[in-house]
Design an enzyme around this catalytic site. Structure first.
Site, PDB file in Angstrom:
ATOM      1  N   PHE A  11      40.912  46.839  38.442  1.00 33.47           N
ATOM      2  CA  PHE A  11      39.003  47.672  39.358  1.00 33.47           C
ATOM      3  C   PHE A  11      39.392  47.326  41.219  1.00 33.47           C
ATOM      4  O   PHE A  11      38.862  47.908  41.710  1.00 33.47           O
ATOM      5  CB  PHE A  11      39.364  45.218  39.016  1.00 33.47           C
ATOM      6  CG  PHE A  11      37.528  45.611  39.963  1.00 33.47           C
ATOM      7  CD1 PHE A  11      36.050  46.193  38.624  1.00 33.47           C
ATOM      8  CD2 PHE A  11      36.364  45.082  40.394  1.00 33.47           C
ATOM      9  CE1 PHE A  11      34.865  46.037  39.039  1.00 33.47           C
ATOM     10  CE2 PHE A  11      35.681  45.081  40.637  1.00 33.47           C
ATOM     11  CZ  PHE A  11      34.297  45.884  39.954  1.00 33.47           C
ATOM     12  N   LEU A  43      39.290  39.689  33.044  1.00 34.77           N
ATOM     13  CA  LEU A  43      38.966  39.700  31.050  1.00 34.77           C
ATOM     14  C   LEU A  43      39.653  40.650  30.172  1.00 34.77           C
ATOM     15  O   LEU A  43      39.828  39.566  28.685  1.00 34.77           O
ATOM     16  CB  LEU A  43      37.354  39.008  30.673  1.00 34.77           C
ATOM     17  CG  LEU A  43      36.658  38.342  31.689  1.00 34.77           C
ATOM     18  CD1 LEU A  43      34.881  38.296  32.019  1.00 34.77           C
ATOM     19  CD2 LEU A  43      36.999  36.981  31.419  1.00 34.77           C
ATOM     20  N   GLU A  44      39.876  41.413  29.857  1.00 35.72           N
ATOM     21  CA  GLU A  44      40.400  42.347  29.132  1.00 35.72           C
ATOM     22  C   GLU A  44      41.705  41.941  28.836  1.00 35.72           C
ATOM     23  O   GLU A  44      42.104  42.402  27.562  1.00 35.72           O
ATOM     24  CB  GLU A  44      39.853  43.712  29.418  1.00 35.72           C
ATOM     25  CG  GLU A  44      38.577  44.745  28.549  1.00 35.72           C
ATOM     26  CD  GLU A  44      37.702  43.661  29.994  1.00 35.72           C
ATOM     27  OE1 GLU A  44      36.333  43.134  30.020  1.00 35.72           O
ATOM     28  OE2 GLU A  44      37.860  43.709  31.556  1.00 35.72           O
ATOM     29  N   VAL A  66      43.034  41.504  39.972  1.00 36.93           N
ATOM     30  CA  VAL A  66      41.844  40.586  41.400  1.00 36.93           C
ATOM     31  C   VAL A  66      40.526  39.853  40.656  1.00 36.93           C
ATOM     32  O   VAL A  66      40.103  41.026  40.717  1.00 36.93           O
ATOM     33  CB  VAL A  66      42.575  42.136  43.015  1.00 36.93           C
ATOM     34  CG1 VAL A  66      42.105  40.933  44.352  1.00 36.93           C
ATOM     35  CG2 VAL A  66      43.680  41.778  43.087  1.00 36.93           C
ATOM     36  N   VAL A  67      40.422  39.173  41.413  1.00 37.30           N
ATOM     37  CA  VAL A  67      38.901  38.233  41.403  1.00 37.30           C
ATOM     38  C   VAL A  67      38.847  37.830  42.530  1.00 37.30           C
ATOM     39  O   VAL A  67      39.573  37.050  43.030  1.00 37.30           O
ATOM     40  CB  VAL A  67      38.947  37.458  39.663  1.00 37.30           C
ATOM     41  CG1 VAL A  67      37.630  37.386  39.480  1.00 37.30           C
ATOM     42  CG2 VAL A  67      39.643  38.162  38.470  1.00 37.30           C
ATOM     43  N   ILE A  68      37.909  38.824  43.132  1.00 36.10           N
ATOM     44  CA  ILE A  68      37.574  38.164  44.568  1.00 36.10           C
ATOM     45  C   ILE A  68      35.592  37.635  44.158  1.00 36.10           C
ATOM     46  O   ILE A  68      35.222  37.937  43.715  1.00 36.10           O
ATOM     47  CB  ILE A  68      37.363  39.918  45.842  1.00 36.10           C
ATOM     48  CG1 ILE A  68      38.659  40.633  45.815  1.00 36.10           C
ATOM     49  CG2 ILE A  68      36.982  39.131  46.523  1.00 36.10           C
ATOM     50  CD1 ILE A  68      38.954  41.113  46.270  1.00 36.10           C
ATOM     51  N   GLU A  71      29.449  36.265  45.530  1.00 37.38           N
ATOM     52  CA  GLU A  71      27.393  35.562  45.927  1.00 37.38           C
ATOM     53  C   GLU A  71      26.852  34.805  43.944  1.00 37.38           C
ATOM     54  O   GLU A  71      25.686  34.333  43.807  1.00 37.38           O
ATOM     55  CB  GLU A  71      26.494  36.679  46.509  1.00 37.38           C
ATOM     56  CG  GLU A  71      26.760  37.293  47.562  1.00 37.38           C
ATOM     57  CD  GLU A  71      26.033  38.013  48.569  1.00 37.38           C
ATOM     58  OE1 GLU A  71      24.895  38.035  47.172  1.00 37.38           O
ATOM     59  OE2 GLU A  71      26.004  38.656  49.321  1.00 37.38           O
ATOM     60  N   HIS A  74      29.914  34.909  38.682  1.00 31.90           N
ATOM     61  CA  HIS A  74      30.828  35.756  37.762  1.00 31.90           C
ATOM     62  C   HIS A  74      32.006  35.277  37.931  1.00 31.90           C
ATOM     63  O   HIS A  74      32.615  35.302  36.684  1.00 31.90           O
ATOM     64  CB  HIS A  74      30.539  37.291  38.219  1.00 31.90           C
ATOM     65  CG  HIS A  74      30.785  37.769  37.356  1.00 31.90           C
ATOM     66  ND1 HIS A  74      31.221  38.232  36.145  1.00 31.90           N
ATOM     67  CD2 HIS A  74      32.010  39.372  37.807  1.00 31.90           C
ATOM     68  CE1 HIS A  74      31.935  39.111  35.514  1.00 31.90           C
ATOM     69  NE2 HIS A  74      32.562  39.956  36.449  1.00 31.90           N
ATOM     70  N   ASN A  98      51.763  35.406  34.887  1.00 30.58           N
ATOM     71  CA  ASN A  98      50.405  35.498  35.194  1.00 30.58           C
ATOM     72  C   ASN A  98      50.071  35.635  36.838  1.00 30.58           C
ATOM     73  O   ASN A  98      50.085  35.176  37.617  1.00 30.58           O
ATOM     74  CB  ASN A  98      49.528  34.291  34.899  1.00 30.58           C
ATOM     75  CG  ASN A  98      47.528  33.994  35.551  1.00 30.58           C
ATOM     76  OD1 ASN A  98      47.769  35.384  35.757  1.00 30.58           O
ATOM     77  ND2 ASN A  98      47.458  33.678  34.383  1.00 30.58           N
TER      78      ASN A  98
END
EC number: 2.5.1.78
Length: 139
Positions: A11, A43-44, A66-68, A71, A74, A98
């Site tokens: 991503f 998620l995959e 990376v998950v940022i 607002e 999610h 992980n």
């Protein structure tokens, strides 16, 4: 020599490139080999690891992404469920490091992904190597 599979959620490609660099370096320095596959998002990752594990081609896995925080809610869902999915697989006996970063902003991600700074990709690979060695010792 073991074969590791790095599964990356592509991503934020510029950040993932650094995570992959750190992970590959750690794996290769330990005398192992690795391949990289890409999935759309964090998620995959657990599903891809399950599919790859079923082939019997890999000894261990490294989950990178990376998950940022944004607002919406999610962030909480992706951060929590990707970690839960990876943890469930480890409890089923798979060896997984992980390295899915869950951060407040891109600057935090940059510091953690950069191999010259916190090198969390390398840390995730080293965790997988350590657990692979432990599993081998206990088998």
């Amino acid at each position: 020599m073991a074969k590791f599979l790095i599964v990356e959620a592509r991503f934020y490609s510029h950040l993932n490139d650094m995570l992959i660099q750190g992970a590959k370096q750690a794996i290769e320095e330990a005398g192992h080999e690795c391949e990289v596959i890409t999935v759309p998002g964090a998620l995959e990752i657990p599903a891809a690891i399950t599919m790859a594990s079923d082939t019997g081609l890999y000894d261990a896995f490294v989950a990178l992404g990376v998950v940022i925080r944004g607002e919406t809610y999610h962030f909480e869902i992706v951060a929590s469920e990707s970690a839960r999915g990876v943890m469930a697989l480890t409890l089923d006996g798979l060896v997984i490091g992980n390295g899915i970063l869950t951060v407040e902003n891109e600057q935090q991600a940059l510091v953690r992904a950069d191999p010259q700074q916190k090198n969390k990709g390398g840390d995730a690979a080293k965790a997988a190597i350590t657990m692979f060695n432990l599993k081998k010792k206990l088998s």
